[in-house]
Design a protein around this motif. Sequence first.
Motif, PDB file in Angstrom:
ATOM      1  N   ARG A   1      14.560  30.270 -53.481  1.00 47.93           N
ATOM      2  CA  ARG A   1      13.902  31.216 -52.564  1.00 47.93           C
ATOM      3  C   ARG A   1      13.741  32.587 -53.212  1.00 47.93           C
ATOM      4  O   ARG A   1      12.708  33.230 -53.091  1.00 47.93           O
TER       5      ARG A   1
ATOM      6  N   MET B   1      24.523  31.645 -57.278  1.00 50.55           N
ATOM      7  CA  MET B   1      23.818  31.377 -56.022  1.00 50.55           C
ATOM      8  C   MET B   1      23.665  29.879 -55.885  1.00 50.55           C
ATOM      9  O   MET B   1      23.573  29.169 -56.888  1.00 50.55           O
TER      10      MET B   1
ATOM     11  N   ASP C   1      19.075  28.922 -52.567  1.00 53.30           N
ATOM     12  CA  ASP C   1      18.981  30.389 -52.485  1.00 53.30           C
ATOM     13  C   ASP C   1      18.296  30.938 -53.736  1.00 53.30           C
ATOM     14  O   ASP C   1      17.482  31.852 -53.666  1.00 53.30           O
ATOM     15  N   ARG C   2      18.646  30.385 -54.888  1.00 53.42           N
ATOM     16  CA  ARG C   2      18.033  30.822 -56.152  1.00 53.42           C
ATOM     17  C   ARG C   2      16.538  30.520 -56.121  1.00 53.42           C
ATOM     18  O   ARG C   2      15.721  31.345 -56.509  1.00 53.42           O
TER      19      ARG C   2
END
Length: 155
Positions: free
Chosen positions: A19, A12, A16-17
Amino acid sequence: MTPETGKRAPAMAPEDRRRMIVRTVLPLVVEHGREVTTAQIARAAGIGEGTIFRVFQDKDELPLAERLREAVGALTAHPRRMGAARRHPVEGRNRKSVTGDSRRESYDAMHSAVRELFVPDATRLRLPVEKAASLFLSMLFAQSGPLPGAPDPPR
Protein backbone atom coordinates in the motif's frame (compact mmCIF):
# COMPACT_ATOMS: atom_id res chain seq x y z
CA MET A 1 19.00 -0.09 2.79
CA THR A 2 17.80 3.23 1.52
CA PRO A 3 20.21 5.10 -0.73
CA GLU A 4 19.75 8.38 1.15
CA THR A 5 20.38 7.15 4.69
CA GLY A 6 22.16 3.84 4.30
CA LYS A 7 19.67 2.44 6.85
CA ARG A 8 17.10 -0.29 6.41
CA ALA A 9 13.48 0.74 5.90
CA PRO A 10 11.28 0.08 8.96
CA ALA A 11 9.75 -3.39 9.09
CA MET A 12 6.23 -3.58 7.66
CA ALA A 13 3.80 -6.32 6.83
CA PRO A 14 3.91 -7.10 3.08
CA GLU A 15 0.40 -5.69 2.49
CA ASP A 16 1.27 -2.46 4.34
CA ARG A 17 4.48 -2.18 2.30
CA ARG A 18 2.51 -2.74 -0.92
CA ARG A 19 0.00 0.00 0.00
CA MET A 20 2.79 2.42 0.87
CA ILE A 21 4.51 1.80 -2.47
CA VAL A 22 1.25 2.18 -4.42
CA ARG A 23 0.55 5.54 -2.71
CA THR A 24 4.03 6.68 -3.68
CA VAL A 25 3.67 5.70 -7.34
CA LEU A 26 0.69 7.85 -8.41
CA PRO A 27 2.37 11.27 -8.08
CA LEU A 28 5.41 9.88 -9.90
CA VAL A 29 3.21 8.61 -12.73
CA VAL A 30 1.67 12.10 -12.98
CA GLU A 31 5.15 13.55 -13.35
CA HIS A 32 6.95 10.88 -15.41
CA GLY A 33 4.26 8.70 -17.02
CA ARG A 34 5.08 5.05 -17.69
CA GLU A 35 8.75 5.97 -17.86
CA VAL A 36 8.92 6.25 -14.06
CA THR A 37 11.71 3.97 -12.87
CA THR A 38 11.84 1.65 -9.91
CA ALA A 39 14.79 3.71 -8.68
CA GLN A 40 12.59 6.84 -8.63
CA ILE A 41 9.84 4.92 -6.84
CA ALA A 42 12.29 3.59 -4.26
CA ARG A 43 13.78 7.05 -3.61
CA ALA A 44 10.32 8.62 -3.19
CA ALA A 45 9.21 5.82 -0.86
CA GLY A 46 12.43 5.91 1.15
CA ILE A 47 13.20 2.26 0.44
CA GLY A 48 15.70 0.28 -1.59
CA GLU A 49 14.81 -0.98 -5.06
CA GLY A 50 15.08 -4.56 -3.82
CA THR A 51 12.18 -3.91 -1.44
CA ILE A 52 9.93 -3.15 -4.42
CA PHE A 53 10.79 -6.45 -6.05
CA ARG A 54 10.09 -8.36 -2.83
CA VAL A 55 6.43 -7.26 -2.99
CA PHE A 56 5.92 -6.76 -6.76
CA GLN A 57 7.31 -8.57 -9.79
CA ASP A 58 7.49 -5.25 -11.65
CA LYS A 59 5.83 -1.84 -11.57
CA ASP A 60 2.89 -3.07 -13.70
CA GLU A 61 2.09 -6.06 -11.47
CA LEU A 62 -0.34 -4.23 -9.21
CA PRO A 63 -3.91 -5.42 -9.75
CA LEU A 64 -6.11 -2.85 -11.49
CA ALA A 65 -8.64 -2.71 -8.64
CA GLU A 66 -5.88 -1.97 -6.12
CA ARG A 67 -4.33 0.68 -8.38
CA LEU A 68 -7.72 2.38 -8.75
CA ARG A 69 -8.49 2.25 -5.00
CA GLU A 70 -5.20 3.97 -4.27
CA ALA A 71 -5.90 6.49 -7.04
CA VAL A 72 -9.23 7.38 -5.42
CA GLY A 73 -7.45 8.25 -2.19
CA ALA A 74 -4.77 10.29 -3.92
CA LEU A 75 -7.14 12.10 -6.26
CA THR A 76 -9.73 13.00 -3.65
CA ALA A 77 -6.93 14.48 -1.54
CA HIS A 78 -5.63 16.48 -4.55
CA PRO A 79 -8.00 19.48 -4.17
CA ARG A 80 -7.13 19.72 -0.46
CA ARG A 81 -3.41 19.68 -1.27
CA MET A 82 -3.88 22.35 -3.93
CA GLY A 83 -5.75 24.58 -1.46
CA ALA A 84 -3.08 24.07 1.19
CA ALA A 85 -0.35 24.88 -1.34
CA ARG A 86 -2.10 28.16 -2.17
CA ARG A 87 -2.43 29.05 1.52
CA HIS A 88 1.12 27.99 2.44
CA PRO A 89 3.37 28.26 -0.62
CA VAL A 90 6.79 26.65 -0.44
CA GLU A 91 9.52 28.45 -2.32
CA GLY A 92 10.50 26.66 -5.51
CA ARG A 93 7.62 24.20 -5.23
CA ASN A 94 4.83 26.05 -7.00
CA ARG A 95 4.93 25.01 -10.62
CA LYS A 96 4.12 27.76 -13.09
CA SER A 97 1.39 27.16 -15.62
CA VAL A 98 2.72 26.42 -19.07
CA THR A 99 -0.45 27.42 -20.94
CA GLY A 100 -1.90 29.92 -18.48
CA ASP A 101 -4.71 27.49 -17.64
CA SER A 102 -3.42 25.76 -14.51
CA ARG A 103 -6.79 24.11 -13.78
CA ARG A 104 -6.80 22.46 -17.20
CA GLU A 105 -3.17 21.43 -16.79
CA SER A 106 -4.01 19.88 -13.41
CA TYR A 107 -6.92 17.94 -14.92
CA ASP A 108 -4.77 16.80 -17.84
CA ALA A 109 -2.07 15.57 -15.44
CA MET A 110 -4.65 13.65 -13.37
CA HIS A 111 -6.21 12.17 -16.53
CA SER A 112 -2.81 11.13 -17.83
CA ALA A 113 -1.90 9.46 -14.53
CA VAL A 114 -5.23 7.61 -14.35
CA ARG A 115 -4.89 6.59 -18.00
CA GLU A 116 -1.52 5.01 -17.17
CA LEU A 117 -3.17 2.97 -14.41
CA PHE A 118 -5.36 1.28 -17.04
CA VAL A 119 -2.61 0.62 -19.61
CA PRO A 120 -1.35 -2.71 -18.20
CA ASP A 121 -4.92 -4.07 -18.42
CA ALA A 122 -5.83 -2.52 -21.79
CA THR A 123 -6.47 -5.87 -23.47
CA ARG A 124 -8.97 -6.87 -20.76
CA LEU A 125 -10.99 -3.63 -20.88
CA ARG A 126 -14.20 -3.21 -22.85
CA LEU A 127 -13.42 0.47 -23.46
CA PRO A 128 -10.32 2.13 -24.86
CA VAL A 129 -7.91 3.20 -22.10
CA GLU A 130 -8.59 6.89 -22.80
CA LYS A 131 -12.35 6.47 -22.30
CA ALA A 132 -11.90 4.27 -19.22
CA ALA A 133 -9.76 6.98 -17.60
CA SER A 134 -12.30 9.70 -18.43
CA LEU A 135 -15.16 7.59 -17.10
CA PHE A 136 -13.26 6.80 -13.90
CA LEU A 137 -12.58 10.49 -13.23
CA SER A 138 -16.17 11.44 -14.06
CA MET A 139 -17.57 8.89 -11.63
CA LEU A 140 -15.04 9.80 -8.95
CA PHE A 141 -15.90 13.47 -8.98
CA ALA A 142 -19.62 13.21 -9.87
CA GLN A 143 -20.67 13.71 -6.25
CA SER A 144 -18.89 17.04 -5.90
CA GLY A 145 -19.83 18.58 -9.25
CA PRO A 146 -17.65 19.06 -12.31
CA LEU A 147 -13.95 18.44 -11.97
CA PRO A 148 -12.00 21.70 -12.11
CA GLY A 149 -10.49 22.12 -15.56
CA ALA A 150 -12.37 19.18 -17.08
CA PRO A 151 -13.86 19.68 -20.52
CA ASP A 152 -17.60 20.35 -20.65
CA PRO A 153 -19.62 17.15 -21.09
CA PRO A 154 -21.16 16.60 -24.54
CA ARG A 155 -24.72 17.88 -24.93
